[in-house]
Each structure stands twice: as structure tokens, then as C-alpha cells.
Design a protein around this motif. Structure first.
Motif, short mmCIF file in Angstrom:
data_model
loop_
_atom_site.label_atom_id
_atom_site.label_comp_id
_atom_site.label_asym_id
_atom_site.label_seq_id
_atom_site.Cartn_x
_atom_site.Cartn_y
_atom_site.Cartn_z
N ASP A 196 12.97 53.02 28.03
CA ASP A 196 11.64 52.61 28.48
C ASP A 196 10.94 51.85 27.37
O ASP A 196 10.45 52.43 26.41
CB ASP A 196 10.85 53.86 28.88
CG ASP A 196 9.52 53.52 29.52
OD1 ASP A 196 9.09 52.34 29.48
OD2 ASP A 196 8.89 54.45 30.05
N ARG A 197 10.89 50.53 27.51
CA ARG A 197 10.30 49.68 26.49
C ARG A 197 8.77 49.78 26.41
O ARG A 197 8.16 49.27 25.49
CB ARG A 197 10.73 48.23 26.71
CG ARG A 197 12.20 48.00 26.35
CD ARG A 197 12.74 46.75 27.01
NE ARG A 197 14.09 46.42 26.59
CZ ARG A 197 15.18 47.05 26.99
NH1 ARG A 197 15.09 48.09 27.80
NH2 ARG A 197 16.38 46.67 26.58
N SER A 198 8.18 50.45 27.40
CA SER A 198 6.72 50.61 27.38
C SER A 198 6.29 51.81 26.53
O SER A 198 5.11 51.96 26.22
CB SER A 198 6.18 50.78 28.80
OG SER A 198 6.60 52.02 29.35
N ARG A 199 7.25 52.66 26.14
CA ARG A 199 6.93 53.84 25.35
C ARG A 199 7.17 53.56 23.87
O ARG A 199 8.05 52.78 23.51
CB ARG A 199 7.76 55.02 25.81
CG ARG A 199 7.43 55.33 27.30
CD ARG A 199 8.02 56.58 27.81
NE ARG A 199 7.52 57.73 27.06
CZ ARG A 199 8.21 58.85 26.93
NH1 ARG A 199 9.38 58.99 27.49
NH2 ARG A 199 7.71 59.85 26.26
#
Length: 131
Positions: free
Chosen positions: A4-7
Motif C-alpha cells: 500500500d503506497r498510501s501508507r
């Protein structure tokens, strides 16, 4: 499954140049929040303050190596589910028992490319999803 690149991602290495390189490579992959720690104890302090979606740690550090960091993380239910990748050199992987003891399946060999970095991170996330 990809990570998850948003985390936020935590990169742990006592060589700050490696931390900067990993930050740059992850940024190019769309990861906007990457924190760096120069040691295992510093990583533990950061893990206590923020929820991370991935930890990438060097193997050989003092006073706490990457395997010991992973073992500490595994004792905390909230940290145990964080995908974990260890960075090391080929010479340090000959004795797999130490990696197996900490249930480390994802090893990123130095030197690495952006593709191998992201590939190991994706595989670590997929491994975690299976457990």
C-alpha cells in the motif's frame, strides 16, 4: 498484491546514504511518506509513534540487527502484521537459519534496483495477506 503506497514506510539502516536511496526509489514509485531510522532502537521509537504499512531494514546494524528488530516487532500484535523486508549482502545470507528463526522470507540483496526493491516489497505484502 502490491504494498500500500498510501501508507508510511519505515527504512532502517545505519548507513544514511542507503536510507536516502531507498526513499528516492520509493518516492519514484508513488510512496510519499518514508521515514528513516539509523538503528533498531530508533526504529522501535518510530514504530511506537506512527502506524507503518511496511518496514525495510538492514540486516547488519549495531546495537540491534534487522533480525532482532523483526523479533521485537513480532511480539507486538499491532506490529506483527506489518510487511517486513530485510536488506543484506549475498555473503550474509549463507546461514539461512537466522532469517528463518525470525520468519523473514523477503530478502533484498544489495546492491538492488528499483524493480527488485518494489518487487520484494510487493511480495512481503502478499505474504502478509496470506497469513
Amino acid at each position: 498484491m502490491s504494498f500500500d503506497r498510501s501508507r508510511p514506510v519505515l527504512v532502517v539502516d545505519d548507513n544514511y546514504a542507503i536510507v536516502r536511496i531507498v526513499k528516492t526509489l520509493l518516492d519514484a514509485q508513488g510512496v510519499r511518506e518514508v521515514d528513516g531510522a539509523g538503528s533498531g532502537p530508533e526504529a522501535i521509537r518510530l514504530l511506537s509513534k506512527k502506524t507503518y504499512g511496511l518496514v525495510i531494514s538492514d540486516f547488519f546494524m549495531m546495537p540491534m540487527n534487522g533480525i532482532d528488530l523483526k523479533l521485537v516487532m513480532d511480539r507486538r500484535p499491532d506490529w506483527k502484521r506489518i510487511p517486513f523486508v530485510i536488506m543484506t549482502t549475498k555473503e550474509e545470507t549463507y546461514d539461512r537459519t537466522k532469517f528463518n528463526r525470525a520468519k523473514i522470507g523477503r530478502i533484498l540483496l544489495k546492491p538492488f534496483t528499483a524493480e527488485t526493491l518494489v518487487g520484494e516489497c510487493d511480495l512481503a505484502a502478499a505474504d502478509m495477506a496470506l497469513t
